[in-house]
Write a protein that holds these residues in place. Structure first.
Motif, PDB file in Angstrom:
ATOM      1  N   ILE A 466       0.839  -1.201   0.000  1.00  0.00           N
ATOM      2  CA  ILE A 466       0.000   0.000   0.000  1.00  0.00           C
ATOM      3  C   ILE A 466       0.872   1.249   0.000  1.00  0.00           C
ATOM      4  O   ILE A 466       0.644   2.190  -0.777  1.00  0.00           O
ATOM      5  N   ALA A 467       1.874   1.267   0.880  1.00  0.00           N
ATOM      6  CA  ALA A 467       2.774   2.430   0.939  1.00  0.00           C
ATOM      7  C   ALA A 467       3.505   2.623  -0.380  1.00  0.00           C
ATOM      8  O   ALA A 467       3.658   3.752  -0.865  1.00  0.00           O
ATOM      9  N   GLU A 468       3.954   1.520  -0.989  1.00  0.00           N
ATOM     10  CA  GLU A 468       4.655   1.625  -2.265  1.00  0.00           C
ATOM     11  C   GLU A 468       3.724   2.158  -3.352  1.00  0.00           C
ATOM     12  O   GLU A 468       4.121   2.993  -4.182  1.00  0.00           O
ATOM     13  N   GLY A 469       2.474   1.684  -3.345  1.00  0.00           N
ATOM     14  CA  GLY A 469       1.535   2.136  -4.368  1.00  0.00           C
ATOM     15  C   GLY A 469       1.260   3.617  -4.285  1.00  0.00           C
ATOM     16  O   GLY A 469       1.211   4.315  -5.309  1.00  0.00           O
ATOM     17  N   VAL A 470       1.085   4.147  -3.077  1.00  0.00           N
ATOM     18  CA  VAL A 470       0.851   5.587  -2.927  1.00  0.00           C
ATOM     19  C   VAL A 470       2.087   6.373  -3.336  1.00  0.00           C
ATOM     20  O   VAL A 470       1.975   7.443  -3.955  1.00  0.00           O
ATOM     21  N   ALA A 471       3.269   5.856  -3.027  1.00  0.00           N
ATOM     22  CA  ALA A 471       4.497   6.534  -3.458  1.00  0.00           C
ATOM     23  C   ALA A 471       4.592   6.576  -4.979  1.00  0.00           C
ATOM     24  O   ALA A 471       5.010   7.592  -5.564  1.00  0.00           O
ATOM     25  N   LEU A 472       4.208   5.483  -5.644  1.00  0.00           N
ATOM     26  CA  LEU A 472       4.200   5.479  -7.112  1.00  0.00           C
ATOM     27  C   LEU A 472       3.220   6.511  -7.650  1.00  0.00           C
ATOM     28  O   LEU A 472       3.501   7.213  -8.634  1.00  0.00           O
ATOM     29  N   LEU A 473       2.055   6.601  -7.010  1.00  0.00           N
ATOM     30  CA  LEU A 473       1.062   7.583  -7.442  1.00  0.00           C
ATOM     31  C   LEU A 473       1.593   8.999  -7.262  1.00  0.00           C
ATOM     32  O   LEU A 473       1.392   9.860  -8.131  1.00  0.00           O
ATOM     33  N   ALA A 474       2.268   9.258  -6.147  1.00  0.00           N
ATOM     34  CA  ALA A 474       2.831  10.585  -5.914  1.00  0.00           C
ATOM     35  C   ALA A 474       3.854  10.940  -6.985  1.00  0.00           C
ATOM     36  O   ALA A 474       3.908  12.084  -7.463  1.00  0.00           O
ATOM     37  N   THR A 475       4.656   9.956  -7.397  1.00  0.00           N
ATOM     38  CA  THR A 475       5.625  10.192  -8.468  1.00  0.00           C
ATOM     39  C   THR A 475       4.919  10.536  -9.773  1.00  0.00           C
ATOM     40  O   THR A 475       5.321  11.461 -10.504  1.00  0.00           O
ATOM     41  N   ALA A 476       3.840   9.796 -10.075  1.00  0.00           N
ATOM     42  CA  ALA A 476       3.099  10.073 -11.296  1.00  0.00           C
ATOM     43  C   ALA A 476       2.480  11.457 -11.269  1.00  0.00           C
ATOM     44  O   ALA A 476       2.481  12.175 -12.296  1.00  0.00           O
ATOM     45  N   ILE A 477       1.963  11.885 -10.130  1.00  0.00           N
ATOM     46  CA  ILE A 477       1.333  13.197 -10.027  1.00  0.00           C
ATOM     47  C   ILE A 477       2.383  14.305 -10.128  1.00  0.00           C
ATOM     48  O   ILE A 477       2.157  15.348 -10.755  1.00  0.00           O
ATOM     49  N   ARG A 478       3.544  14.082  -9.532  1.00  0.00           N
ATOM     50  CA  ARG A 478       4.629  15.086  -9.677  1.00  0.00           C
ATOM     51  C   ARG A 478       5.015  15.222 -11.155  1.00  0.00           C
ATOM     52  O   ARG A 478       5.310  16.334 -11.613  1.00  0.00           O
ATOM     53  N   GLU A 479       5.001  14.116 -11.852  1.00  0.00           N
ATOM     54  CA  GLU A 479       5.329  14.170 -13.288  1.00  0.00           C
ATOM     55  C   GLU A 479       4.313  15.015 -14.040  1.00  0.00           C
ATOM     56  O   GLU A 479       4.666  15.826 -14.912  1.00  0.00           O
ATOM     57  N   ILE A 480       3.022  14.837 -13.720  1.00  0.00           N
ATOM     58  CA  ILE A 480       1.978  15.604 -14.392  1.00  0.00           C
ATOM     59  C   ILE A 480       2.139  17.091 -14.082  1.00  0.00           C
ATOM     60  O   ILE A 480       2.073  17.950 -14.981  1.00  0.00           O
ATOM     61  N   ARG A 481       2.345  17.417 -12.819  1.00  0.00           N
ATOM     62  CA  ARG A 481       2.442  18.806 -12.414  1.00  0.00           C
ATOM     63  C   ARG A 481       3.716  19.470 -12.909  1.00  0.00           C
ATOM     64  O   ARG A 481       3.784  20.698 -13.028  1.00  0.00           O
ATOM     65  N   GLY A 482       4.719  18.666 -13.233  1.00  0.00           N
ATOM     66  CA  GLY A 482       5.974  19.235 -13.697  1.00  0.00           C
ATOM     67  C   GLY A 482       6.012  19.532 -15.174  1.00  0.00           C
ATOM     68  O   GLY A 482       6.976  20.116 -15.679  1.00  0.00           O
ATOM     69  N   ARG A 483       4.955  19.126 -15.879  1.00  0.00           N
ATOM     70  CA  ARG A 483       4.960  19.348 -17.321  1.00  0.00           C
ATOM     71  C   ARG A 483       4.758  20.812 -17.647  1.00  0.00           C
ATOM     72  O   ARG A 483       3.918  21.481 -17.084  1.00  0.00           O
TER      73      ARG A 483
END
Length: 483
Positions: A466-483
């Protein structure tokens, strides 16, 4: 040291080598070694692993490290936990393992991976219960009792309602735990909710119903598809923070409505007492039927029990329950508590569908209930799911504090609402690129509009996954916001 036949795996057989200077957590190293052995075919299906204490002593680590490793591999589907504390290699491997893949060591999805989950490191798929925790020993005791004590005539054809023993046991349970007003003669046993809603729609169409209302958003794909196929018009009723908006139901001109009032899917809202009373008044005025899908009300963590609507108006509410979320969906055990004027028609529809549900399964569940084993299983599972829910909420607070969790007090999933700057579909797509499978709320809307949200099913995931999955999601969201 000799090997026992029941738990023969020795620590050295697993070929686990720990590098304490590698900077990789020890439980991750243990997971990777066992996972690699299974993928390579060295650890075959059904092979027993050492007890956690034995392996911990041999490796010089704490037992908790080994427990966490085993739990994670159970969640991924590589191992299964057996009665008596034994852990074995699963009979069926996750798709990636079955294909012989040697890449990656991230968390997988489930003890029985859902279709389409192959290739994802973490799968937050919803609607799945942890079948590895099925109470096999207790169920087997009930099977033996049934096979040795049941009169011969119970194995002949019965009427469409099912066996009387299960009617009585379920009514006792539902009245006590869910606050229903259940009469055994008004109960029909069916093969899960899917068949139950199908039977009800058939009968309602025969009774002249032309329009059915569903919550919006709603998980009722069965109801939507079946109603459309039967020629019914389907209308969505918006859902607010506290469940369905009753004023919209009044405007819908519907003859029936399907509700999840005790834990709205997916938002998690609970229909208030005032709203429930208003829905019942609506049904009484229109002569309408309320179909109550009580899919996971037994799992509650931070709130008092919420009784079923059926107990307030048994002549206007059909209560639908199943063992899918509490025991296992593969049992295909469901039940309907039907108003008296509909019982005969629903039972006849059941006979036409399949001549009745399997008798041995019904009698086994009846004995399981009467022995109190169902209550014991629920008491054992509530803290398990609560720990997983707490792990999810903690990870969201740490990595994604601007997501707003909802429906957290009960059930086996959490919905998290996205801030306005994030597009739901873009987040789901980006998460998939990072190895995370998660569903958005959007596909479950009937009208197709509303705030963006993500559905986190946590029931079958270990806390580290669960912790790993949320961390992956946070990485994906940072990628979106960084575009």
């Amino acid at each position: 040291m000799g090997r026992s036949r029941t738990n023969s795996g020795l620590a050295e057989d697993l070929l686990i080598e720990l590098d304490r200077d590698a900077g990789v957590p020890l439980h991750r190293q243990i997971e990777a070694s066992i996972r690699a052995g299974i993928r390579a075919g060295r650890l075959r299906s059904g092979a027993s692993l050492p007890p956690t204490r034995t392996l911990a002593a041999d490796l010089g680590v704490s037992r908790g490290v080994v427990v966490e490793s085993y739990q994670q591999l159970v969640a991924e589907g590589y191992l299964v936990s057996r009665s008596g504390g034994y852990t074995q290699v699963a009979a069926s491997m996750p798709p990636s393992a079955a294909a012989g893949s040697a890449s990656g060591s991230g968390a997988g999805s489930a003890a029985q991976p859902a279709a389409g989950s192959a290739g994802f490191r973490v799968d937050f798929g919803y609607g799945r219960t942890d079948v590895s925790q099925f109470p096999r020993a207790a169920w087997l005791r009930s099977v033996r009792t049934v096979l040795t004590t049941t009169p011969n005539d119970r194995f002949a054809y019965l009427d469409g309602r099912g066996v009387p023993e299960l009617h009585a046991a379920l009514c006792d349970y539902l009245d006590r735990v869910r606050g229903t007003s259940c009469i055994p003669a008004n109960m029909v046993i069916c093969n899960g909710y899917g068949q139950g809603i199908s039977l009800l729609i058939q009968v309602l169409v025969q009774r002249g119903v032309r329009r059915i209302a569903l919550e919006d958003p709603s998980s009722n794909d069965d109801a939507r598809v079946l109603a459309g196929a039967a020629g019914l018009e389907v209308v969505g009723i918006p859902v607010g923070q506290d469940g369905v908006q009753v004023d919209a139901l009044h405007r819908a001109d519907a003859d029936a409505v399907v509700l999840t009032p005790s834990h709205q899917w997916p938002t998690g809202g609970v229909l208030s007492a005032a709203a429930r009373a208003e829905v019942i008044r609506w049904a009484e005025r229109r002569g309408a039927i309320v179909i109550e899908d009580d899919y996971d009300a037994e799992y509650r963590y931070d709130r008092s029990p919420v009784g079923a609507m059926q107990g307030l108006a048994p002549d206007h509410v059909v209560y639908c329950g199943t063992a899918s979320k509490t025991l296992a969906p593969g049992l295909r055990l469901g039940w309907l508590v039907v108003p008296s004027h509909l019982v005969t028609d629903v039972a006849e529809a059941k006979v036409l569908a399949d001549r009745g549900s399997p008798v041995i399964d019904q009698l086994t569940f009846a004995d399981f209930l009467a022995r109190g084993e169902f209550d014991r299983h629920l008491r054992r599972m509530r803290p398990v799911y609560r720990r997983r829910r707490d792990a999810l909420l903690a990870a969201l607070r740490t990595h994604l504090p601007d997501l707003e969790p909802g429906g957290v007090a009960a059930g086996q999933h959490v919905v998290a609402w996205l801030p306005p700057d994030l597009d739901e579909a873009a987040v789901v797509e980006a998460a998939a690129r990072h190895g995370l499978r998660i569903h958005g709320v959007g596909p479950y809307r009937i009208a197709g509009t509303g705030p963006g949200g993500l559905i986190f099913g946590y029931a079958i995931l270990g806390e580290s996954a669960i912790a790993e999955g949320v961390a992956l999601l946070a990485t994906a969201i940072r990628e979106i916001r960084g575009r």
